[in-house]
Enzyme design. Structure first.
Site, short mmCIF file in Angstrom:
data_model
loop_
_atom_site.label_atom_id
_atom_site.label_comp_id
_atom_site.label_asym_id
_atom_site.label_seq_id
_atom_site.Cartn_x
_atom_site.Cartn_y
_atom_site.Cartn_z
N GLU A 298 33.22 1.79 43.84
CA GLU A 298 34.46 2.21 43.71
C GLU A 298 35.26 2.98 44.75
OE1 GLU A 298 31.86 3.18 42.29
OE2 GLU A 298 31.66 5.26 41.66
N HIS A 322 35.80 -2.41 35.86
CA HIS A 322 34.65 -1.20 35.89
C HIS A 322 35.00 -0.36 37.13
CE1 HIS A 322 30.81 0.79 35.76
NE2 HIS A 322 30.89 0.95 36.90
N GLU A 323 35.35 -1.03 38.19
CA GLU A 323 35.51 -0.51 39.57
C GLU A 323 36.95 0.37 39.79
OE1 GLU A 323 32.87 0.11 41.12
OE2 GLU A 323 31.73 -1.61 40.17
N HIS A 326 36.89 3.44 37.49
CA HIS A 326 36.31 5.02 38.24
C HIS A 326 37.45 5.42 38.93
CE1 HIS A 326 32.08 4.54 38.09
NE2 HIS A 326 31.83 3.71 38.50
N GLU A 345 29.13 7.15 35.08
CA GLU A 345 29.02 5.76 34.90
C GLU A 345 29.17 5.44 33.30
OE1 GLU A 345 29.06 3.47 36.95
OE2 GLU A 345 28.57 4.44 38.90
N ASP A 401 19.17 7.21 43.55
CA ASP A 401 19.04 5.86 43.30
C ASP A 401 18.12 5.41 42.34
OD1 ASP A 401 21.20 5.74 44.97
OD2 ASP A 401 20.24 5.09 46.73
N TYR A 409 24.62 4.36 32.03
CA TYR A 409 25.76 3.32 31.85
C TYR A 409 26.17 3.12 30.23
CZ TYR A 409 26.08 1.91 36.65
OH TYR A 409 26.19 1.81 38.11
N1 BES Z 1 29.11 3.42 41.36
C1 BES Z 1 28.51 2.19 40.78
C2 BES Z 1 27.38 1.45 42.01
C3 BES Z 1 26.38 2.64 42.40
C4 BES Z 1 25.90 3.45 41.49
C5 BES Z 1 26.00 2.50 43.51
C6 BES Z 1 24.65 4.44 41.81
C7 BES Z 1 24.88 3.48 44.17
C8 BES Z 1 24.41 4.36 43.35
C9 BES Z 1 29.20 0.89 40.48
O1 BES Z 1 30.58 1.29 40.15
C10 BES Z 1 28.63 0.06 39.69
O2 BES Z 1 28.45 0.58 38.67
N2 BES Z 1 28.62 -1.01 39.81
C11 BES Z 1 27.78 -1.89 39.12
C12 BES Z 1 28.93 -2.98 38.31
C13 BES Z 1 28.73 -2.98 36.77
C14 BES Z 1 28.14 -1.78 35.93
C15 BES Z 1 30.09 -3.55 36.38
C16 BES Z 1 26.99 -2.98 39.83
O3 BES Z 1 27.07 -2.91 40.89
O4 BES Z 1 26.41 -3.62 38.91
ZN ZN Z 2 30.22 2.30 38.07
#
Ligand code: BES
Ligand code: ZN
Length: 637
Positions: A298, A322-323, A326, A345, A401, A409
């Site tokens: 995002e 989703h993005e 955010h 999330e 991470d 989520y």
């Molecule tokens: N912000 C996250 C990606 C992220 C989270 C990167 C934690 C590093 C550490 C992003 O918004 C996300 O949740 N992406 C998901 C999308 C999905 C849940 C629709 C993904 O990448 O799968």
């Molecule tokens: Zn996210």
């Protein structure tokens, strides 16, 4: 009663912050937010002494040397005038010089770069003669910087060099020396120089009409946390979707992306109607090469998006919802440290689903919820109880991470769905909007949300939800008994079809599957038992051509099933998939399944050898971990 609740909430907040006095910061609306409940254990910075308020980057992106080199100037706001040290986060940075500005001239400052911690990197400790307003660091990154991926021309669709950042959670420090904690927000300006044939973009005011000349300037006038700092350089062109939205992508991908994501403006309008104006100016998307380790990121004003969701029928565009979501949950109101990532999330998954429901209808929204709740149930089987709570304890000694899971989520989303069901949509929508408005451009945490929820919802609508129920959602493992599982009428039919096929009552080709979309196929595959016979796998593959499917969500379910079932005919397609795509969510289940047998691990290791040069450092780390030690025998249902 309300007073009593307030007291409990206040006592809880006190206990949580007992080890350190809370730092109070006033938000733009004059609201006071406790933005540093406990120090962020994933950062060396000391924001209670001094805070970065503004950043000026002047960097050269050298596509051949694979480095960013130049300077970062930090504008400081001292909280403690007697402090004489500025501690910054860095990881693998080559520091050339550190200077301070005393109002008249730049002078060299003495500094020390600590030995690196595996998770946190190295603290850069700068000695100051007084509380100087500006510090400038000359530095360069290393080609292996954990927050950057440098792609050679062969690895992209347009056959030109490409570079992009992924700063979340704590990788910004690998390309900028700063206070790498989501509890600190700053504005930034940047000048980026690179090859004249390439375009540079940032999480800032990208100009759709920018001419390529290798010298680009950016400004981000809204305060953001470090993990939203983003940069990309590549052969990307712009295609508009609406007056304030469009896609940047390599020329071969741009048209398809603009068609796939044509509903973006509609999504922005839906979110605005629910939660207030979109506050960031433009909303553009950058379509990255398939090695991008995530589905989306995002980055403000410019979401980074995997090309794997461009499947031709808009069936995976909930990722864009989703993005975009955010832009309220996460970018406007940010978790102050990573233990509270559910505030980013979980809220975003909830808002995402509300957008999907408005734009595509209740049936799709329900199907997506049923799929994600089933995923959560599966994930909980291997999640330690301590990690099943929404409000996690500080992530001391942990890599944020790795602490990320479906709990943040899906359990997070489910909690908000529970509140919506109990208080009613109208009341809950107004409440959520109020949360975003009063906390805009600040960082917050679970205790603050619990307080706000108690005062603004529970106390104002007594008798609907008890504080005990709230505490169960936030602080206890598992799914509370008050949770109502989502149901999907379409999936009732899919489950029936799957059962009939599995029982041998109908053959695969007799199934009435012509109208099934991505979600139906995903459900069909997820209803399968752990293993199938070779005749069953072969029958499915012949009827539906799963092996080699262009739909990665289907591939992600089908390939692990073939591995478990010993259907090795799928291996050539598995190999192609693992080499073409670097998105962790799609490839890790396949590697994990292969790693369970000696033969599978040998095959996976050989494929990884070939795929590795195209993978992002984050993906390489995950695959290495999965293929390292023989896993204990899988526990299948
Ligand atoms: N912000 C996250 C990606 C992220 C989270 C990167 C934690 C590093 C550490 C992003 O918004 C996300 O949740 N992406 C998901 C999308 C999905 C849940 C629709 C993904 O990448 O799968
Ligand atoms: Zn996210």
């Amino acid at each position: 009663m309300p007073m009593f609740r307030l007291l409990i909430a206040a006592l809880m907040a006190l206990t949580l912050s007992a080890c350190k006095p809370a730092v109070e910061t006033a938000g733009p609306a004059g609201n006071v937010v406790d933005s540093a409940d406990v120090p962020d254990p994933n950062s060396y910075a000391q924001p209670e002494r001094v805070r970065i308020e503004h950043l000026v980057l002047d960097l050269r992106a050298d596509m051949q040397a694979r480095t960013l080199a130049g300077s970062a100037e930090l504008f400081l706001k001292w909280q403690d005038d007697k402090a004489r040290e500025l501690v910054l986060d860095t990881r693998d940075l080559q520091i050339r010089s550190v200077q301070g500005f005393d109002g008249k001239a730049w002078k060299n400052l003495s500094y020390r770069l600590d030995t690196a911690d595996l998770i946190l990197g190295s603290a850069l400790r700068i000695r100051l003669p007084s509380a100087l307003p500006r510090v400038r660091i000359g530095y360069s990154t290393v080609p292996e910087a954990s927050g950057l991926q440098w792609l050679t021309p062969e690895m992209t669709s347009s056959k030109q060099a490409f570079m992009f950042s992924q700063s979340q959670a704590i990788h910004a420090r690998s390309w900028v020396p700063l206070q790498d904690t989501p509890g600190v927000r700053f504005t930034y300006d940047a000048r980026i120089r690179t090859d004249a044939s390439l375009m540079a973009l940032m999480s800032a005011d990208n100009d759709p009409k920018a001419v390529r000349d290798g010298d680009y300037r950016f400004s981000m006038p809204q305060k953001i946390p470090s993990y939203l700092l983003a940069i990309a350089v590549g052969d990307v062109v712009f295609k508009p979707i609406s007056g304030r939205s469009g896609v940047w992508a390599e020329p071969g991908v741009a048209d398809a992306a603009a068609v796939e994501f044509a509903d973006t403006e509609k999504m922005i309008q839906v979110a605005e109607k629910l939660y207030g104006p979109y506050q960031w100016g433009r909303y553009d998307m950058l379509i990255l090469p398939a090695s991008f380790p995530f589905g989306g990121m995002e980055n403000p004003r410019l979401s980074f998006i995997t090309p794997t969701v461009i499947v031709g029928d808009k069936s995976l565009t909930s990722l864009i919802a989703h993005e975009l979501a955010h832009s309220w949950s996460g970018n406007l109101v940010t978790n102050s440290s990573w233990k509270d990532i559910w505030l980013n999330e979980g809220f975003t998954s909830y808002v995402e689903n509300r957008i999907v429901e408005e734009v595509y209808g209740r049936e799709l929204a329900d199907m997506e919820n049923v799929i994600s709740q089933a995923g959560l149930a599966e994930a909980l089987k291997s999640t330690p109880p301590a990690d099943q709570v929404l409000a996690l304890p500080p992530l001391t000694g942990r890599d944020p991470d790795e602490a990320l899971s479906d709990v943040a989520y899906i359990k997070g989303q489910w909690f908000l769905m529970f509140l919506e069901q109990r208080f009613g949509r109208e009341t809950f929508d107004a409440f959520l909007r109020h949360w975003f408005t009063t906390h805009a451009f600040t960082s917050s945490h679970s205790a603050e949300f619990e307080r706000f929820l108690t005062v603004e919802l529970l106390d104002k609508h007594p008798g609907k939800v008890s504080i005990g129920e709230i505490r169960e959602w936030l602080h206890r493992p598992g799914i509370p008994s008050s949770a109502k599982p989502s149901v999907s009428s379409r999936f009732v039919a899919i489950d029936k079809a799957q059962a009939q096929w599995f029982a041998g009552d109908v053959s695969a080709s007799e199934l009435a599957s012509s109208a099934w979309g991505t979600q139906e196929w995903v459900r069909f595959l997820e209803r399968m038992p752990a293993t199938l016979t070779s005749a069953q796998t072969a029958e499915l593959d012949a009827a539906f051509r799963f092996s080699g499917t262009p739909n990665p969500e289907i591939a992600q379910r089908w390939y692990p099933l073939t591995v478990r079932s010993g259907y090795t005919s799928a291996r050539p397609e598995i190999e192609k998939f693992l080499i073409a795509i670097g998105r962790r969510k799609l490839i890790m289940p396949i590697y994990a399944e292969l790693a369970k047998t000696d033969d599978g691990r040998m095959f996976a290791t050989a494929v990884f050898e070939k795929a590795r040069p195209g993978y992002h450092p984050i993906t390489i780390g995950s695959v290495e971990a999965a293929l390292k030690a023989p896993e204990p025998k899988a526990k299948q249902p």
